[in-house]
Design an enzyme around this catalytic site. Structure first.
Site, PDB file in Angstrom:
ATOM      1  N   SER A  76      39.988  27.383  25.698  1.00 29.69           N
ATOM      2  CA  SER A  76      40.877  27.407  24.528  1.00 29.69           C
ATOM      3  C   SER A  76      41.575  26.070  24.345  1.00 29.69           C
ATOM      4  O   SER A  76      41.604  25.230  25.249  1.00 29.69           O
ATOM      5  CB  SER A  76      41.912  28.535  24.664  1.00 29.69           C
ATOM      6  OG  SER A  76      42.730  28.301  25.782  1.00 29.69           O
ATOM      7  N   ASP A  77      42.147  25.912  23.164  1.00 27.78           N
ATOM      8  CA  ASP A  77      42.908  24.709  22.860  1.00 27.78           C
ATOM      9  C   ASP A  77      43.986  25.052  21.835  1.00 27.78           C
ATOM     10  O   ASP A  77      43.754  25.860  20.930  1.00 27.78           O
ATOM     11  CB  ASP A  77      42.004  23.607  22.296  1.00 27.78           C
ATOM     12  CG  ASP A  77      42.731  22.278  22.261  1.00 27.78           C
ATOM     13  OD1 ASP A  77      42.850  21.647  23.326  1.00 27.78           O
ATOM     14  OD2 ASP A  77      43.212  21.885  21.182  1.00 27.78           O
TER      15      ASP A  77
END
Length: 195
Positions: A76-77
């Protein structure tokens, strides 16, 4: 409940974030942490969720060749998107101060993208939460930076900390997304991966 559905899979979280790790633990999922340094550079033409989608997929691509048949990888980011600009993690105290000064009295988007993949399929999704800040004094910003040192957080703040109590006027959307992971969507996609 989810852990039972996932008992034939090895869940891998590619994140050093203690907040993301805590969320998966709270879902009662057994998982391992697998980290690989990735240079988080994205093409200049990308905007908003295009950036986080790209980076979540970039992080997943870096670990694809390590996956076994029963592995499910989660990457994720998160960015803060404000005034048509991505605010990532601050480089130093001065950078963090400027970020918070810019967010003060304004509304911004917190965008988190997640990529979930195994050896045969991949899905990327995102969540956008609108966050409105009260106006902060320089003294309040400096107090927060000195006492909480939020240099590992996009936009230089953690909503679960002191600043979330005093500075957040309004949230539209998912709170946990602002902390760092749209947990409800992660749950739903993991369920669908087991079908």
């Amino acid at each position: 409940m989810l852990n039972d559905k996932l008992k034939h899979y090895n869940i891998i979280l590619a994140s050093g974030s203690p907040r993301r790790q805590k969320f998966l633990k709270e879902l009662d999922i057994d998982f391992e942490i697998r980290l690989k340094d990735v240079e988080e550079i994205y093409p200049d033409h990308l905007k908003a969720e295009e950036i986080t989608d790209f980076l979540a997929e970039l992080k997943a691509a870096a670990l694809t060749d390590t996956l076994s048949d029963n592995d499910i990888l989660i990457t994720s980011d998160t960015i803060v998107w404000h005034k048509d600009k991505a605010l990532g993690k601050p480089t130093d105290k001065e950078d963090a101060f400027e970020m918070l000064k810019s967010l003060s009295g304004n509304t911004h988007d917190v965008i988190t993208s997640v990529c979930i993949k195994n050896s045969s399929k991949s899905v990327t999704f995102n969540e956008i939460t609108k966050v409105t800040f009260n106006t902060l004094t320089d003294e309040e910003i400096n107090y927060y930076l000195e006492n909480y040192r939020p240099y590992d957080k996009a936009g230089a703040y953690g909503i679960q900390e002191w600043i979330g109590l005093v500075a957040i006027a309004k949230i539209e959307g998912s709170y946990v997304n602002v902390v760092g992971l749209p947990v409800d969507k992660v749950y739903q996609h993991l369920v669908s991966f087991t079908k």
